[in-house]
Design a protein around this motif. Structure first.
Motif, PDB file in Angstrom:
ATOM      1  N   TRP A  75       0.822  -1.208   0.000  1.00 38.20           N
ATOM      2  CA  TRP A  75       0.000   0.000   0.000  1.00 38.20           C
ATOM      3  C   TRP A  75       0.855   1.257   0.000  1.00 38.20           C
ATOM      4  N   VAL A  76       1.942   1.235   0.776  1.00 42.59           N
ATOM      5  CA  VAL A  76       2.840   2.391   0.837  1.00 42.59           C
ATOM      6  C   VAL A  76       3.405   2.705  -0.545  1.00 42.59           C
ATOM      7  N   ILE A  77       3.913   1.693  -1.217  1.00 50.32           N
ATOM      8  CA  ILE A  77       4.537   1.898  -2.529  1.00 50.32           C
ATOM      9  C   ILE A  77       3.515   2.301  -3.581  1.00 50.32           C
ATOM     10  N   THR A  78       2.348   1.663  -3.545  1.00 51.79           N
ATOM     11  CA  THR A  78       1.309   1.989  -4.528  1.00 51.79           C
ATOM     12  C   THR A  78       0.913   3.459  -4.453  1.00 51.79           C
ATOM     13  N   MET A  79       0.703   3.956  -3.238  1.00 59.41           N
ATOM     14  CA  MET A  79       0.248   5.332  -3.077  1.00 59.41           C
ATOM     15  C   MET A  79       1.383   6.340  -3.150  1.00 59.41           C
ATOM     16  N   ARG A  80       2.617   5.851  -3.119  1.00 64.30           N
ATOM     17  CA  ARG A  80       3.730   6.780  -3.270  1.00 64.30           C
ATOM     18  C   ARG A  80       3.805   7.311  -4.703  1.00 64.30           C
ATOM     19  N   VAL A  81       3.312   6.541  -5.642  1.00 61.28           N
ATOM     20  CA  VAL A  81       3.351   6.968  -7.044  1.00 61.28           C
ATOM     21  C   VAL A  81       2.601   8.281  -7.257  1.00 61.28           C
ATOM     22  N   PRO A  82       1.314   8.379  -6.893  1.00 56.76           N
ATOM     23  CA  PRO A  82       0.637   9.672  -7.061  1.00 56.76           C
ATOM     24  C   PRO A  82       1.231  10.768  -6.181  1.00 56.76           C
ATOM     25  N   GLY A  83       1.753  10.395  -5.004  1.00 58.92           N
ATOM     26  CA  GLY A  83       2.391  11.391  -4.146  1.00 58.92           C
ATOM     27  C   GLY A  83       3.624  11.984  -4.796  1.00 58.92           C
ATOM     28  N   THR A  84       4.402  11.124  -5.468  1.00 61.01           N
ATOM     29  CA  THR A  84       5.606  11.589  -6.160  1.00 61.01           C
ATOM     30  C   THR A  84       5.249  12.510  -7.320  1.00 61.01           C
ATOM     31  N   ILE A  85       4.230  12.129  -8.072  1.00 63.94           N
ATOM     32  CA  ILE A  85       3.796  12.960  -9.203  1.00 63.94           C
ATOM     33  C   ILE A  85       3.353  14.336  -8.714  1.00 63.94           C
ATOM     34  N   ALA A 127      -1.540   2.896   5.757  1.00 60.69           N
ATOM     35  CA  ALA A 127      -0.357   2.701   4.920  1.00 60.69           C
ATOM     36  C   ALA A 127      -0.440   3.530   3.642  1.00 60.69           C
ATOM     37  N   SER A 128      -1.628   3.649   3.082  1.00 60.53           N
ATOM     38  CA  SER A 128      -1.802   4.424   1.862  1.00 60.53           C
ATOM     39  C   SER A 128      -1.550   5.907   2.104  1.00 60.53           C
ATOM     40  N   VAL A 129      -2.100   6.423   3.204  1.00 64.12           N
ATOM     41  CA  VAL A 129      -1.903   7.839   3.540  1.00 64.12           C
ATOM     42  C   VAL A 129      -0.423   8.126   3.773  1.00 64.12           C
ATOM     43  N   ALA A 130       0.254   7.241   4.514  1.00 65.14           N
ATOM     44  CA  ALA A 130       1.679   7.428   4.789  1.00 65.14           C
ATOM     45  C   ALA A 130       2.501   7.371   3.502  1.00 65.14           C
ATOM     46  N   ARG A 161      12.985  -0.830  10.658  1.00 69.21           N
ATOM     47  CA  ARG A 161      14.146  -0.524   9.819  1.00 69.21           C
ATOM     48  C   ARG A 161      14.054  -1.179   8.458  1.00 69.21           C
ATOM     49  N   ALA A 162      13.697  -2.463   8.437  1.00 68.60           N
ATOM     50  CA  ALA A 162      13.661  -3.203   7.174  1.00 68.60           C
ATOM     51  C   ALA A 162      12.573  -2.679   6.237  1.00 68.60           C
ATOM     52  N   THR A 163      11.391  -2.442   6.791  1.00 69.64           N
ATOM     53  CA  THR A 163      10.277  -1.983   5.959  1.00 69.64           C
ATOM     54  C   THR A 163      10.530  -0.585   5.426  1.00 69.64           C
ATOM     55  N   LEU A 164      11.016   0.308   6.290  1.00 65.19           N
ATOM     56  CA  LEU A 164      11.330   1.661   5.837  1.00 65.19           C
ATOM     57  C   LEU A 164      12.435   1.636   4.785  1.00 65.19           C
ATOM     58  N   ALA A 165      13.406   0.747   4.954  1.00 65.40           N
ATOM     59  CA  ALA A 165      14.520   0.683   4.006  1.00 65.40           C
ATOM     60  C   ALA A 165      14.024   0.337   2.607  1.00 65.40           C
ATOM     61  N   VAL A 166      13.153  -0.664   2.511  1.00 69.87           N
ATOM     62  CA  VAL A 166      12.619  -1.033   1.193  1.00 69.87           C
ATOM     63  C   VAL A 166      11.797   0.106   0.617  1.00 69.87           C
ATOM     64  N   ALA A 167      10.974   0.723   1.472  1.00 72.37           N
ATOM     65  CA  ALA A 167      10.160   1.854   1.009  1.00 72.37           C
ATOM     66  C   ALA A 167      11.039   2.999   0.530  1.00 72.37           C
ATOM     67  N   PHE A 168      12.156   3.230   1.221  1.00 66.62           N
ATOM     68  CA  PHE A 168      13.071   4.299   0.830  1.00 66.62           C
ATOM     69  C   PHE A 168      13.719   4.013  -0.512  1.00 66.62           C
ATOM     70  N   VAL A 169      14.112   2.761  -0.747  1.00 70.40           N
ATOM     71  CA  VAL A 169      14.748   2.411  -2.018  1.00 70.40           C
ATOM     72  C   VAL A 169      13.791   2.669  -3.178  1.00 70.40           C
ATOM     73  N   VAL A 170      12.595   2.107  -3.069  1.00 71.77           N
ATOM     74  CA  VAL A 170      11.604   2.270  -4.141  1.00 71.77           C
ATOM     75  C   VAL A 170      11.217   3.735  -4.288  1.00 71.77           C
ATOM     76  N   GLY A 171      10.971   4.399  -3.158  1.00 75.32           N
ATOM     77  CA  GLY A 171      10.569   5.794  -3.198  1.00 75.32           C
ATOM     78  C   GLY A 171      11.640   6.708  -3.753  1.00 75.32           C
ATOM     79  N   SER A 172      12.885   6.445  -3.376  1.00 74.00           N
ATOM     80  CA  SER A 172      13.981   7.280  -3.872  1.00 74.00           C
ATOM     81  C   SER A 172      14.152   7.128  -5.381  1.00 74.00           C
TER      82      SER A 172
END
Length: 240
Positions: A75-85, A127-130, A161-172
């Motif tokens: 959910w975090v990664i899916t909703m990061r896409v529109p947030g990034t745009i 998770a989507s909001v975050a 740590r692990a979950t944020l790390a993966v989210a950071f990689v994809v998000g970055s």
């Protein structure tokens, strides 16, 4: 590159300190380093710090891959896409000072609201909001950690740590691509990020033995303190 030797040393020290904090707490590289590096070299922000955290996040994710929350990440990664745009659009039309103040206020309010949040399982909505908030903040100010850290504040250190790390990689990677497409990622920022890699490696090496000894209660306090500090720092950068 226009920095003096002393300024380079200061930037390397700040990045090493931030990388150590992130390796222990789950976030900290951008929160601690960006506000001060922006004073030394404003042109390095945000692009350089979107890039420089990728190898650190990969290392942390691999180190603690057994604890990754895959359901929440979806959910975090899916909703990061529109947030990034949205972040790219905002960067192109809003001044940096206004962005920083807005991001800072959002973080401080978020910490205040979630300070007394009871320990519960993470819902898809949360998770989507975050994820959306992280996409916007990461692209506009290179500060995507607080929304995700607050989401996982009650979870075990390894999971956070692990979950944020993966989210950071994809998000970055998303933010870097979006900034590149939007012509907001400069050659100077890329060179600066490459120059900071030794400091990232040092910080990660220092964090490795410390992370195993941090109690979850202390970890949550550190997460809240870092998020609050990041919010105040962003506001001050925008005002001064």
């Amino acid at each position: 590159m226009h920095l003096t030797i002393a300024e380079w040393v200061a930037c390397l020290a700040l990045v090493a300190f931030g990388a150590t904090a992130q390796g222990v707490v789950g976030l900290g590289l951008n929160l601690l380093a960006v506000p001060l590096v922006a004073i030394i070299d404003p042109g390095a922000v945000p692009g350089a710090f979107v890039l420089v955290g990728i190898p650190l996040s990969v290392a942390v994710a691999v180190r603690e891959r057994h604890a990754i929350d895959r359901d929440g990440l979806r959910w975090v990664i899916t909703m990061r896409v529109p947030g990034t745009i949205l972040g790219v659009v905002i960067v192109s039309v809003v001044s940096q000072s206004t962005l920083l103040v807005a991001v800072g206020i959002t973080i401080v309010v978020g910490v205040a609201l979630l300070r007394f949040r009871a320990p519960t399982e993470i819902t898809p909505t949360e998770a989507s909001v975050a994820g959306f908030a992280a996409g916007v903040m990461g692209t506009t100010a290179a500060v995507d950690g607080p929304p995700l850290a607050l989401l996982y504040q009650h979870h075990a250190g390894e999971r956070l740590r692990a979950t944020l790390a993966v989210a950071f990689v994809v998000g970055s990677l998303m933010s870097a691509t979006a900034l590149l497409i939007g012509h907001q990622l400069t050659r100077h920022q890329v060179v600066f990020a490459i120059a900071m890699l030794p400091a990232v490696g040092i910080g990660y090496a220092i964090s490795h033995p410390i992370a195993r000894r941090v109690h979850s209660t202390h970890l949550r306090s550190a997460v809240l303190a870092l998020a609050f500090t990041a919010g105040i720092a962003a506001i001050l950068r925008g005002v001064l």
